[in-house]
Design a protein around this motif. Structure first.
Motif, PDB file in Angstrom:
ATOM      1  N   CYS A  31       7.791   6.459   8.254  1.00  0.00           N
ATOM      2  CA  CYS A  31       7.384   5.976   6.930  1.00  0.00           C
ATOM      3  C   CYS A  31       8.555   5.418   6.130  1.00  0.00           C
ATOM      4  N   PHE A  32       9.743   6.011   6.278  1.00  0.00           N
ATOM      5  CA  PHE A  32      10.834   5.677   5.363  1.00  0.00           C
ATOM      6  C   PHE A  32      12.062   5.060   6.032  1.00  0.00           C
ATOM      7  N   GLY A  33      12.149   5.108   7.364  1.00  0.00           N
ATOM      8  CA  GLY A  33      13.317   4.531   8.032  1.00  0.00           C
ATOM      9  C   GLY A  33      14.614   5.043   7.443  1.00  0.00           C
ATOM     10  N   ASP A  87      -0.743   4.099  11.444  1.00  0.00           N
ATOM     11  CA  ASP A  87      -2.059   3.866  12.069  1.00  0.00           C
ATOM     12  C   ASP A  87      -3.209   4.486  11.269  1.00  0.00           C
ATOM     13  N   TYR A  88      -2.887   5.253  10.258  1.00  0.00           N
ATOM     14  CA  TYR A  88      -3.927   5.970   9.504  1.00  0.00           C
ATOM     15  C   TYR A  88      -4.010   5.526   8.050  1.00  0.00           C
ATOM     16  N   ARG A  89      -3.324   4.437   7.728  1.00  0.00           N
ATOM     17  CA  ARG A  89      -3.291   4.009   6.319  1.00  0.00           C
ATOM     18  C   ARG A  89      -4.592   3.309   5.911  1.00  0.00           C
ATOM     19  N   ARG A  90      -4.792   3.193   4.604  1.00  0.00           N
ATOM     20  CA  ARG A  90      -5.966   2.550   3.989  1.00  0.00           C
ATOM     21  C   ARG A  90      -7.265   3.247   4.375  1.00  0.00           C
ATOM     22  N   ARG A  91      -7.175   4.572   4.559  1.00  0.00           N
ATOM     23  CA  ARG A  91      -8.390   5.349   4.804  1.00  0.00           C
ATOM     24  C   ARG A  91      -8.578   6.401   3.720  1.00  0.00           C
ATOM     25  N   ALA A 120       2.533  -1.041  -1.902  1.00  0.00           N
ATOM     26  CA  ALA A 120       1.445  -0.141  -1.480  1.00  0.00           C
ATOM     27  C   ALA A 120       1.458   1.117  -2.339  1.00  0.00           C
ATOM     28  N   ALA A 121       2.658   1.692  -2.509  1.00  0.00           N
ATOM     29  CA  ALA A 121       2.762   2.915  -3.311  1.00  0.00           C
ATOM     30  C   ALA A 121       2.421   2.623  -4.772  1.00  0.00           C
ATOM     31  N   LEU A 122       2.902   1.491  -5.285  1.00  0.00           N
ATOM     32  CA  LEU A 122       2.623   1.149  -6.689  1.00  0.00           C
ATOM     33  C   LEU A 122       1.120   1.086  -6.930  1.00  0.00           C
ATOM     34  N   ARG A 123       0.402   0.455  -6.007  1.00  0.00           N
ATOM     35  CA  ARG A 123      -1.057   0.325  -6.184  1.00  0.00           C
ATOM     36  C   ARG A 123      -1.748   1.662  -6.041  1.00  0.00           C
ATOM     37  N   LEU A 124      -1.281   2.461  -5.079  1.00  0.00           N
ATOM     38  CA  LEU A 124      -1.859   3.804  -4.922  1.00  0.00           C
ATOM     39  C   LEU A 124      -1.725   4.591  -6.231  1.00  0.00           C
ATOM     40  N   TYR A 125      -0.531   4.560  -6.808  1.00  0.00           N
ATOM     41  CA  TYR A 125      -0.283   5.361  -8.011  1.00  0.00           C
ATOM     42  C   TYR A 125      -1.038   4.786  -9.220  1.00  0.00           C
TER      43      TYR A 125
HETATM   44  C1  LIG Z   1       1.921   4.590   0.155  1.00  0.00           C
HETATM   45  C2  LIG Z   1       1.115   5.301   1.255  1.00  0.00           C
HETATM   46  C3  LIG Z   1       1.393   6.809   1.197  1.00  0.00           C
HETATM   47  C4  LIG Z   1      -0.387   5.048   0.990  1.00  0.00           C
HETATM   48  O1  LIG Z   1      -1.138   5.846   1.898  1.00  0.00           O
HETATM   49  P1  LIG Z   1      -2.620   5.441   2.330  1.00  0.00           P
HETATM   50  O2  LIG Z   1      -3.231   6.616   3.015  1.00  0.00           O
HETATM   51  O3  LIG Z   1      -2.597   4.162   3.073  1.00  0.00           O
HETATM   52  O4  LIG Z   1      -3.301   5.196   0.913  1.00  0.00           O
HETATM   53  P2  LIG Z   1      -4.866   5.195   0.595  1.00  0.00           P
HETATM   54  O5  LIG Z   1      -5.646   4.718   1.780  1.00  0.00           O
HETATM   55  O6  LIG Z   1      -5.250   6.515   0.035  1.00  0.00           O
HETATM   56  O7  LIG Z   1      -4.946   4.078  -0.539  1.00  0.00           O
HETATM   57  C5  LIG Z   1      -5.437   4.357  -1.837  1.00  0.00           C
HETATM   58  C6  LIG Z   1      -5.346   3.087  -2.658  1.00  0.00           C
HETATM   59  O8  LIG Z   1      -3.975   2.699  -2.808  1.00  0.00           O
HETATM   60  C7  LIG Z   1      -3.873   1.264  -2.756  1.00  0.00           C
HETATM   61  N1  LIG Z   1      -3.116   0.870  -1.544  1.00  0.00           N
HETATM   62  C8  LIG Z   1      -2.660   1.694  -0.563  1.00  0.00           C
HETATM   63  N2  LIG Z   1      -1.986   0.968   0.356  1.00  0.00           N
HETATM   64  C9  LIG Z   1      -2.022  -0.315  -0.066  1.00  0.00           C
HETATM   65  C10 LIG Z   1      -1.505  -1.540   0.472  1.00  0.00           C
HETATM   66  N3  LIG Z   1      -0.801  -1.575   1.621  1.00  0.00           N
HETATM   67  N4  LIG Z   1      -1.712  -2.676  -0.227  1.00  0.00           N
HETATM   68  C11 LIG Z   1      -2.421  -2.680  -1.379  1.00  0.00           C
HETATM   69  N5  LIG Z   1      -2.959  -1.547  -1.930  1.00  0.00           N
HETATM   70  C12 LIG Z   1      -2.750  -0.385  -1.280  1.00  0.00           C
HETATM   71  C13 LIG Z   1      -5.296   0.758  -2.690  1.00  0.00           C
HETATM   72  O9  LIG Z   1      -5.726   0.613  -4.022  1.00  0.00           O
HETATM   73  C14 LIG Z   1      -6.001   1.895  -2.010  1.00  0.00           C
HETATM   74  O10 LIG Z   1      -7.376   1.935  -2.273  1.00  0.00           O
HETATM   75  P3  LIG Z   1      -8.388   1.033  -1.375  1.00  0.00           P
HETATM   76  O11 LIG Z   1      -7.979   1.181   0.062  1.00  0.00           O
HETATM   77  O12 LIG Z   1      -9.711   1.632  -1.692  1.00  0.00           O
HETATM   78  O13 LIG Z   1      -8.200  -0.372  -1.867  1.00  0.00           O
HETATM   79  C15 LIG Z   1       1.449   4.704   2.653  1.00  0.00           C
HETATM   80  O14 LIG Z   1       1.358   3.297   2.599  1.00  0.00           O
HETATM   81  C16 LIG Z   1       2.814   5.102   3.176  1.00  0.00           C
HETATM   82  O15 LIG Z   1       2.988   6.156   3.798  1.00  0.00           O
HETATM   83  N6  LIG Z   1       3.830   4.231   2.941  1.00  0.00           N
HETATM   84  C17 LIG Z   1       5.194   4.486   3.420  1.00  0.00           C
HETATM   85  C18 LIG Z   1       5.830   5.651   2.691  1.00  0.00           C
HETATM   86  C19 LIG Z   1       5.885   5.369   1.199  1.00  0.00           C
HETATM   87  O16 LIG Z   1       6.178   4.273   0.740  1.00  0.00           O
HETATM   88  N7  LIG Z   1       5.632   6.423   0.402  1.00  0.00           N
HETATM   89  C20 LIG Z   1       5.656   6.348  -1.052  1.00  0.00           C
HETATM   90  C21 LIG Z   1       7.052   6.496  -1.527  1.00  0.00           C
HETATM   91  S1  LIG Z   1       7.145   6.381  -3.297  1.00  0.00           S
END
Ligand SMILES: CC(C)(COP(=O)(O)OP(=O)(O)OC[C@H]1O[C@@H](n2cnc3c(N)ncnc32)[C@H](O)[C@@H]1OP(=O)(O)O)[C@@H](O)C(=O)NCCC(=O)NCCS
Length: 153
Positions: A31-33, A87-91, A120-125
């Motif tokens: 995840c973080f390299g 492989d498990y993201r966006r679920r 990705a993290a910004l949108r999640l949060y």
């Molecule tokens: C960030 C991370 C934890 C998200 O995990 P995830 O299981 O894929 O997230 P979710 O499936 O629960 O996504 C929830 C929402 O976040 C947003 N989101 C998540 N990944 C996204 C992406 N790649 N692009 C755009 N939006 C994204 C979406 O709004 C999503 O909802 P939706 O799928 O219904 O549109 C994952 O991408 C990750 O492990 N990244 C690398 C490590 C990292 O950066 N950690 C955070 C450090 S601050």
């Protein structure tokens, strides 16, 4: 064996412990390299008091994790790290881990930091209700700024 139309196996959120050190280390590297924590910090997160540690498990594999700290004097929780296997993201696993960690932290506000470029993290949060409250200039080793976000519960 999973066929092309089989549903994805369910994901279960469970407490993590030092026994998960090697699986979570592998995930952190994926995840973080270069930003992956030194193993001693991961071990600390898996053992210290006032830390919430959770893992997401699918088919007996650890596919996600989250660490949160309680800063009780400041009535603030901090999300220290979260990662989901590529492989498990966006679920919805990241969102589920985040909500479960916030609940266990049990603080009126929760904060976290992220790289300015981590969309990705910004949108999640943002989707989870966090708002940007600060920028820590050149916080990361390579000079990138950190965005600080907060959720008031
Ligand atoms: C960030 C991370 C934890 C998200 O995990 P995830 O299981 O894929 O997230 P979710 O499936 O629960 O996504 C929830 C929402 O976040 C947003 N989101 C998540 N990944 C996204 C992406 N790649 N692009 C755009 N939006 C994204 C979406 O709004 C999503 O909802 P939706 O799928 O219904 O549109 C994952 O991408 C990750 O492990 N990244 C690398 C490590 C990292 O950066 N950690 C955070 C450090 S601050």
């Amino acid at each position: 064996m999973q066929g092309p139309h089989s549903p994805a196996p369910p994901v279960d959120v469970q407490p993590a412990s030092w026994r998960d050190l090697s699986s979570i280390r592998e995930l952190e590297k994926l995840c973080f390299g270069r930003d992956a924590w030194p193993w001693i910090d991961t071990l600390a997160a898996l053992t210290f008091p006032q830390t919430v540690r959770l893992k997401a498990v699918s088919d007996e594999f650890v596919v996600g994790f989250i660490f949160g700290d309680q800063r009780r004097l400041k009535r603030t929780g901090w999300i220290a790290s979260i990662g989901v296997h590529p492989d498990y993201r966006r679920r919805g696993i990241g969102r589920t881990l985040l909500v479960a960690c916030e609940d266990l932290l049990g603080m009126p506000r929760v904060r976290l930091s992220l790289r300015g470029s981590n969309d990705a993290a910004l949108r999640l949060y943002q989707q989870a209700g966090y708002v940007r409250i600060d920028t820590w200039k050149r916080y990361y080793r390579d000079g990138e700024d950190a965005i600080i976000m907060e959720k008031v519960r």
